[in-house]
Design a protein around this motif. Structure first.
Motif, mmCIF file in Angstrom:
data_model
loop_
_atom_site.group_PDB
_atom_site.id
_atom_site.type_symbol
_atom_site.label_atom_id
_atom_site.label_comp_id
_atom_site.label_asym_id
_atom_site.label_seq_id
_atom_site.Cartn_x
_atom_site.Cartn_y
_atom_site.Cartn_z
ATOM 1 N N LYS A 1 -6.736 -4.684 4.281
ATOM 2 C CA LYS A 1 -5.306 -4.495 4.040
ATOM 3 C C LYS A 1 -4.894 -3.031 4.172
ATOM 4 O O LYS A 1 -3.809 -2.735 4.670
ATOM 5 C CB LYS A 1 -4.942 -5.019 2.646
ATOM 6 N N GLU A 2 -5.745 -2.115 3.690
ATOM 7 C CA GLU A 2 -5.389 -0.699 3.764
ATOM 8 C C GLU A 2 -5.340 -0.230 5.221
ATOM 9 O O GLU A 2 -4.386 0.447 5.635
ATOM 10 C CB GLU A 2 -6.389 0.149 2.981
ATOM 11 N N ALA B 1 -7.915 4.262 6.189
ATOM 12 C CA ALA B 1 -6.630 4.856 6.572
ATOM 13 C C ALA B 1 -6.723 5.514 7.942
ATOM 14 O O ALA B 1 -5.820 5.372 8.782
ATOM 15 C CB ALA B 1 -6.190 5.869 5.521
ATOM 16 N N ARG C 1 -0.564 4.281 -1.852
ATOM 17 C CA ARG C 1 -1.689 4.854 -1.107
ATOM 18 C C ARG C 1 -1.177 5.682 0.077
ATOM 19 O O ARG C 1 -1.698 6.760 0.372
ATOM 20 C CB ARG C 1 -2.583 3.730 -0.603
ATOM 21 N N ILE C 2 -0.158 5.201 0.741
ATOM 22 C CA ILE C 2 0.406 5.906 1.887
ATOM 23 C C ILE C 2 1.014 7.238 1.452
ATOM 24 O O ILE C 2 0.887 8.258 2.149
ATOM 25 C CB ILE C 2 1.457 5.015 2.590
ATOM 26 N N ASN D 1 0.826 -1.214 0.000
ATOM 27 C CA ASN D 1 0.000 0.000 0.000
ATOM 28 C C ASN D 1 0.858 1.263 0.000
ATOM 29 O O ASN D 1 0.395 2.328 0.428
ATOM 30 C CB ASN D 1 -0.915 0.001 1.234
ATOM 31 N N ALA E 1 -2.247 -1.634 6.811
ATOM 32 C CA ALA E 1 -1.020 -0.970 6.366
ATOM 33 C C ALA E 1 -0.808 0.338 7.114
ATOM 34 O O ALA E 1 0.297 0.634 7.578
ATOM 35 C CB ALA E 1 -1.080 -0.715 4.861
#
Length: 239
Positions: A208-209, A185, A93-94, A90, A212
Motif C-alpha cells: 500500500k505504501e 516510498a 506518511r507522505i 498514507n 500510494a
C-alpha cells in the motif's frame, strides 16, 4: 455455409463479444502474472500481445475495436480518481517525505521529459515528433491532451505512453533491485514517475505504501508537466 459465416461475422463484430474478449484476455494475463510474478507476464503486456494477434486473425480493424471499447474507456477516469484512496490512507506518511518527494519529482520529471526531447532532437526529429514524445511519461489522457496542445500527434503520443509503460513494467523492478532500492516510498516514486499507471499497478502489488507514492508521483508528474511544459516550449520558441 454463407449464413453461418454471416452469423459469425455478426457475433465477432458485436461490442459485447469484443468486451468479453478483452476482459477474458486480461484475466488470462492476470492469472499468469499472479502465478509467476514475472514482469514480462504483466497483464497489460499479455493483453496487448494476445489481443493484437486475435484481432489480426479475425481481420478486424482498430477503429471497430476502439468503438466497441467505449464502455470500458469510460471507466478509465474513475479508475484514475480511485488512486486517491491509497493516497488518503498514507497521507501522514507522505507528509513526512515532503522534500524527498519534491526533489524526486523535479529531478525525475526533468530528466524524463528533457532527456527524451534532447535525445530525439539529436537523432534529427522534427518539432512535431519532439512534442509528441515529450509527454511520454504521463498517463495517456493527459499525454494526449498535452501533445495535441503543443503541436504533436495525440494518437502517437498514446502509443509512446503505452510503450513507456510496457518498458517500465519489464525493466523497472529489475533496475530497482540491481540499484539496491528497497524502500517502498522510493520504489513507488520511481515506478509512478517513469511508468505512470502501469508502474502504479506494479507498486500496488508490492504494498500500500509503494502504491500510494506511485499514485502521488504519477498525479504530480501529470499536473506539473501539463502546467509547465507548454510554458517551457513557448519560451524555447521565443529564444
Amino acid at each position: 455455409m454463407n449464413s453461418l459465416l454471416l452469423a459469425w461475422d455478426a457475433v465477432v463484430a458485436h461490442p459485447l463479444f469484443l468486451i468479453g474478449l478483452t476482459l477474458g484476455v486480461y484475466q488470462l494475463g492476470l492469472t499468469l502474472y499472479e502465478r509467476t510474478r514475472m514482469a514480462v507476464l504483466h497483464p497489460l503486456i499479455v493483453s496487448i500481445v494476445v489481443l493484437i494477434g486475435v484481432l489480426l486473425l479475425l481481420g478486424m480493424d482498430y477503429p471497430t475495436y476502439l468503438a466497441a471499447m467505449a464502455p470500458l474507456s469510460l471507466l478509465l477516469a474513475p479508475a484514475t480518481v480511485a488512486l486517491a484512496v491509497p493516497l488518503y490512507h498514507n497521507l501522514r506518511r507522505i507528509r513526512q517525505f515532503f522534500w524527498p518527494v519534491t526533489i524526486s519529482l523535479l529531478v525525475g520529471g526533468t530528466f524524463a521529459t528533457g532527456g527524451t526531447i534532447l535525445l530525439a532532437w539529436l537523432l534529427g526529429s522534427d518539432f512535431s515528433m519532439l512534442m509528441t514524445l515529450a509527454p511520454k511519461s504521463l498517463t495517456a489522457p493527459i499525454a494526449m491532451m498535452v501533445a495535441e496542445q503543443l503541436g504533436g500527434v495525440a494518437a502517437m503520443a498514446a502509443a509512446f505512453v503505452m510503450y513507456t509503460a510496457v518498458l517500465g513494467a519489464l525493466l523497472g523492478p529489475w533496475l530497482l533491485k540491481v540499484g539496491g532500492v528497497t524502500h517502498p516510498a522510493a520504489r513507488g516514486m520511481a515506478l509512478g514517475l517513469t511508468a505512470h499507471a502501469v508502474g502504479t499497478a506494479l507498486a500496488l502489488d508490492e504494498g500500500k505504501e509503494a502504491g500510494a507514492f506511485a499514485a502521488l508521483a504519477m498525479s504530480l508528474m501529470g499536473i506539473v508537466t501539463a502546467l509547465l511544459l507548454p510554458v517551457c516550449v513557448t519560451l524555447w520558441l521565443l529564444l
